[in-house]
Design a protein around this motif. Structure first.
Motif, short mmCIF file in Angstrom:
data_model
loop_
_atom_site.label_atom_id
_atom_site.label_comp_id
_atom_site.label_asym_id
_atom_site.label_seq_id
_atom_site.Cartn_x
_atom_site.Cartn_y
_atom_site.Cartn_z
N GLY A 105 0.80 -1.22 0.00
CA GLY A 105 0.00 0.00 0.00
C GLY A 105 0.82 1.27 0.00
O GLY A 105 0.29 2.35 -0.26
N ASN A 106 2.13 1.15 0.29
CA ASN A 106 3.01 2.33 0.25
C ASN A 106 3.44 2.68 -1.18
O ASN A 106 3.99 3.77 -1.39
CB ASN A 106 4.28 2.07 1.08
CG ASN A 106 3.98 1.91 2.57
OD1 ASN A 106 2.96 2.39 3.04
ND2 ASN A 106 4.86 1.25 3.28
N LEU A 107 3.19 1.79 -2.12
CA LEU A 107 3.64 2.01 -3.50
C LEU A 107 2.63 2.88 -4.23
O LEU A 107 1.95 2.46 -5.17
CB LEU A 107 3.82 0.66 -4.21
CG LEU A 107 4.70 -0.37 -3.48
CD1 LEU A 107 4.76 -1.67 -4.27
CD2 LEU A 107 6.11 0.19 -3.27
N LEU A 108 2.56 4.13 -3.79
CA LEU A 108 1.50 5.03 -4.27
C LEU A 108 1.62 5.39 -5.74
O LEU A 108 0.66 5.85 -6.35
CB LEU A 108 1.49 6.30 -3.42
CG LEU A 108 1.24 6.09 -1.92
CD1 LEU A 108 1.23 7.41 -1.19
CD2 LEU A 108 -0.06 5.32 -1.68
N ASN A 109 2.82 5.21 -6.33
CA ASN A 109 3.01 5.53 -7.75
C ASN A 109 2.80 4.32 -8.65
O ASN A 109 2.94 4.42 -9.87
CB ASN A 109 4.42 6.09 -7.98
CG ASN A 109 4.59 7.48 -7.40
OD1 ASN A 109 3.86 8.40 -7.76
ND2 ASN A 109 5.55 7.63 -6.49
N LEU A 110 2.46 3.16 -8.07
CA LEU A 110 2.34 1.93 -8.85
C LEU A 110 1.23 2.05 -9.89
O LEU A 110 0.10 2.41 -9.57
CB LEU A 110 2.09 0.75 -7.92
CG LEU A 110 2.38 -0.64 -8.50
CD1 LEU A 110 3.87 -0.80 -8.78
CD2 LEU A 110 1.92 -1.74 -7.54
N GLN A 111 1.57 1.71 -11.13
CA GLN A 111 0.60 1.75 -12.23
C GLN A 111 0.21 0.34 -12.69
O GLN A 111 -0.91 0.14 -13.15
CB GLN A 111 1.19 2.52 -13.42
CG GLN A 111 1.53 3.95 -13.12
CD GLN A 111 2.30 4.62 -14.26
OE1 GLN A 111 2.74 3.97 -15.21
NE2 GLN A 111 2.47 5.92 -14.17
N THR A 112 1.14 -0.60 -12.57
CA THR A 112 0.89 -1.97 -13.02
C THR A 112 1.29 -2.94 -11.92
O THR A 112 2.41 -2.88 -11.40
CB THR A 112 1.69 -2.30 -14.30
OG1 THR A 112 1.28 -1.44 -15.36
CG2 THR A 112 1.47 -3.75 -14.71
N LEU A 113 0.39 -3.85 -11.57
CA LEU A 113 0.69 -4.91 -10.62
C LEU A 113 0.28 -6.24 -11.24
O LEU A 113 -0.91 -6.48 -11.50
CB LEU A 113 -0.05 -4.70 -9.29
CG LEU A 113 0.11 -5.82 -8.24
CD1 LEU A 113 1.58 -6.00 -7.86
CD2 LEU A 113 -0.74 -5.53 -7.01
N ARG A 114 1.27 -7.08 -11.48
CA ARG A 114 1.03 -8.43 -12.03
C ARG A 114 1.62 -9.44 -11.05
O ARG A 114 2.80 -9.40 -10.76
CB ARG A 114 1.67 -8.59 -13.41
CG ARG A 114 1.09 -7.67 -14.47
CD ARG A 114 1.76 -7.88 -15.83
NE ARG A 114 1.20 -7.01 -16.85
CZ ARG A 114 0.16 -7.32 -17.61
NH1 ARG A 114 -0.43 -8.50 -17.46
NH2 ARG A 114 -0.29 -6.49 -18.53
N VAL A 115 0.80 -10.33 -10.56
CA VAL A 115 1.25 -11.36 -9.62
C VAL A 115 0.77 -12.71 -10.13
O VAL A 115 -0.43 -12.93 -10.28
CB VAL A 115 0.71 -11.11 -8.19
CG1 VAL A 115 1.24 -12.17 -7.23
CG2 VAL A 115 1.08 -9.72 -7.71
N GLU A 116 1.72 -13.59 -10.39
CA GLU A 116 1.41 -14.94 -10.85
C GLU A 116 1.91 -15.94 -9.82
O GLU A 116 3.10 -16.21 -9.73
CB GLU A 116 2.06 -15.21 -12.20
CG GLU A 116 1.61 -14.28 -13.32
CD GLU A 116 2.33 -14.55 -14.62
OE1 GLU A 116 2.18 -15.67 -15.15
OE2 GLU A 116 3.06 -13.66 -15.09
N THR A 117 1.01 -16.46 -9.01
CA THR A 117 1.35 -17.46 -8.02
C THR A 117 0.11 -18.28 -7.70
O THR A 117 -0.90 -17.73 -7.24
CB THR A 117 1.92 -16.82 -6.73
OG1 THR A 117 2.01 -17.80 -5.71
CG2 THR A 117 1.07 -15.65 -6.27
#
Length: 393
Positions: free
Chosen positions: A326-338
């Motif tokens: 939640g601290n990654l306020l500039n994040l535009q893309t989040l891809r999680v494969e697990t």
């Protein structure tokens, strides 16, 4: 198939590869360069966009001179033709023909003058996007949309207030594809760069891109983008004692390739090393990495990457993401494969700049707070247990 009568065909630009493979000189076939006629045939198909060259008699003699300067090299011919694609202005053709870049020798960098010329005539706003592709190793297959998202993370896409960055980025990509800097791979809807084109990108980067090979860096200059071809080299990157200056200056950490063997891992070491790396790479914008099976969670220091815009994680054993995401306020893309992911962090709602969320896991559902992600443009969720989406979306 390996059945009787099967043959193996090896193609290479290095004769030593054939020799070390046990191929006799008698079984080597040296390809010759294209003839002027074949070069012209290849050139005009592309440059005249399917139209007859007879309709442009003023361009034909100039085109022939350009073709001869390509010296029978198919990639050079194709690249020059792509540069002049649908360009029927005589002055433009003569400008290409008279360029001083033709007079450059290939030199130690092994970059063809024709390729340097093609890069020279790229629109200025596309040049940094092409140079960034040096982060991919030779032969690496990449996806168009993911590359555009990485360009966005580096602020390499210029838009006006009403333009969508993804749409503009795709136009950049199509321009590079049309000019033969990219080519379609044999895999569905994916792309690759020719080895010589990749050499050009590395030449343009001039040390900004660095590959980790057996724990050693290919460049000692001020690195901006780090490449690890496999998880083993990623681990060695964590343990090679990189200087704080190198980690602080990094804008990209891109790890691809196969996982390590089960007996070659140390979960406790890996976790501690990642924690230290995340604390130091304060200006990182793109993080793409694989995680060993023993790792079931990521360190809280991931939230220290305040400038991160693009995060792609592949981890077969990962069950949860830290709340510090939640601290990654500039994040535009989040891809999680697990496949083992059993839930999403509550603070995911704080990622107000998130545009692309792609999650694969084993969780039951998404929270209502997902409705706070007002900038979300892409939502891809894969979970066998997911029944519906929250009304807030």
């Amino acid at each position: 198939s390996g059945a009787p009568g099967s043959r193996v065909l090896i193609t290479t630009r290095n004769v030593n590869v054939s020799r070390t493979s046990g191929v006799s000189e008698a079984n080597m076939y040296q390809l010759s360069c294209l003839s002027d006629e074949d070069s012209w045939s290849l050139f005009k198909q592309r440059a005249f966009s399917g139209k007859s060259s007879d309709d442009y008699p003023e361009l034909v003699p100039i085109g022939w001179k350009i073709v001869r300067k390509c010296k029978g090299l198919p990639l050079a011919v194709k690249t020059m033709a792509s540069l002049l694609f649908c360009e029927f202005n005589k002055d433009k053709w003569e400008d290409i023909l008279r360029s001083e870049l033709w007079e450059l020798t290939e030199g130690k960098d092994k970059i063809l003058p024709s390729l340097k010329l093609s890069y020279h005539h790229l629109p200025s706003h596309i040049k940094p996007c092409f140079a960034y592709c040096a982060i991919f190793g030779k032969g690496h297959v990449f996806d168009k949309d993911r590359l555009v998202e990485m360009w966005m993370a580096q602020d390499s896409i210029t838009t006006t207030a009403r333009q969508c960055k993804e749409d503009v980025g795709r136009r950049y990509f199509e321009d590079l594809l049309q000019r033969s800097f990219f080519q379609k791979s044999r895999y569905f809807d994916s792309f690759v760069m020719h080895d010589l084109i990749h050499d050009l990108a590395m030449f343009i980067c001039s040390g900004d891109c660095c590959e980790v090979v057996d724990g050693k860096l290919s460049s000692t200059s001020r690195v901006r983008h780090l490449l690890c071809r496999n998880e083993r080299d990623f681990r060695r990157l964590l343990s090679c004692g990189c200087t704080d200056d190198l980690l602080k200056s990094s804008r990209t950490c891109y790890c691809v390739g196969d996982s390590m063997e089960p007996d070659d891992v140390d979960g406790a070491f890996f976790m501690k090393a990642m924690e230290g790396m995340f604390m130091k790479m304060k200006y990182l914008r793109v993080l793409h990495f694989l995680c060993i099976p023993e790792i079931t969670e990521l360190p809280d220091s991931l939230g220290n990457l305040k400038h991160l815009r693009y995060l792609h994680i592949y981890a077969s054993g990962l069950t949860t993401l830290p709340e510090s995401v939640g601290n990654l306020l500039n994040l535009q893309t989040l891809r999680v494969e697990t496949p083992e992911l059993n839930g999403l962090p509550r603070r995911l709602k704080d990622l107000v700049h998130l545009r692309h969320l792609c999650i694969t896991g084993d969780f039951l559902g998404l929270t209502d707070s997902m409705g706070n992600l007002h900038n979300l443009r892409t939502l891809e969720v894969q979970s066998d247990k997911l029944n519906d989406l929250p009304e807030s979306l």
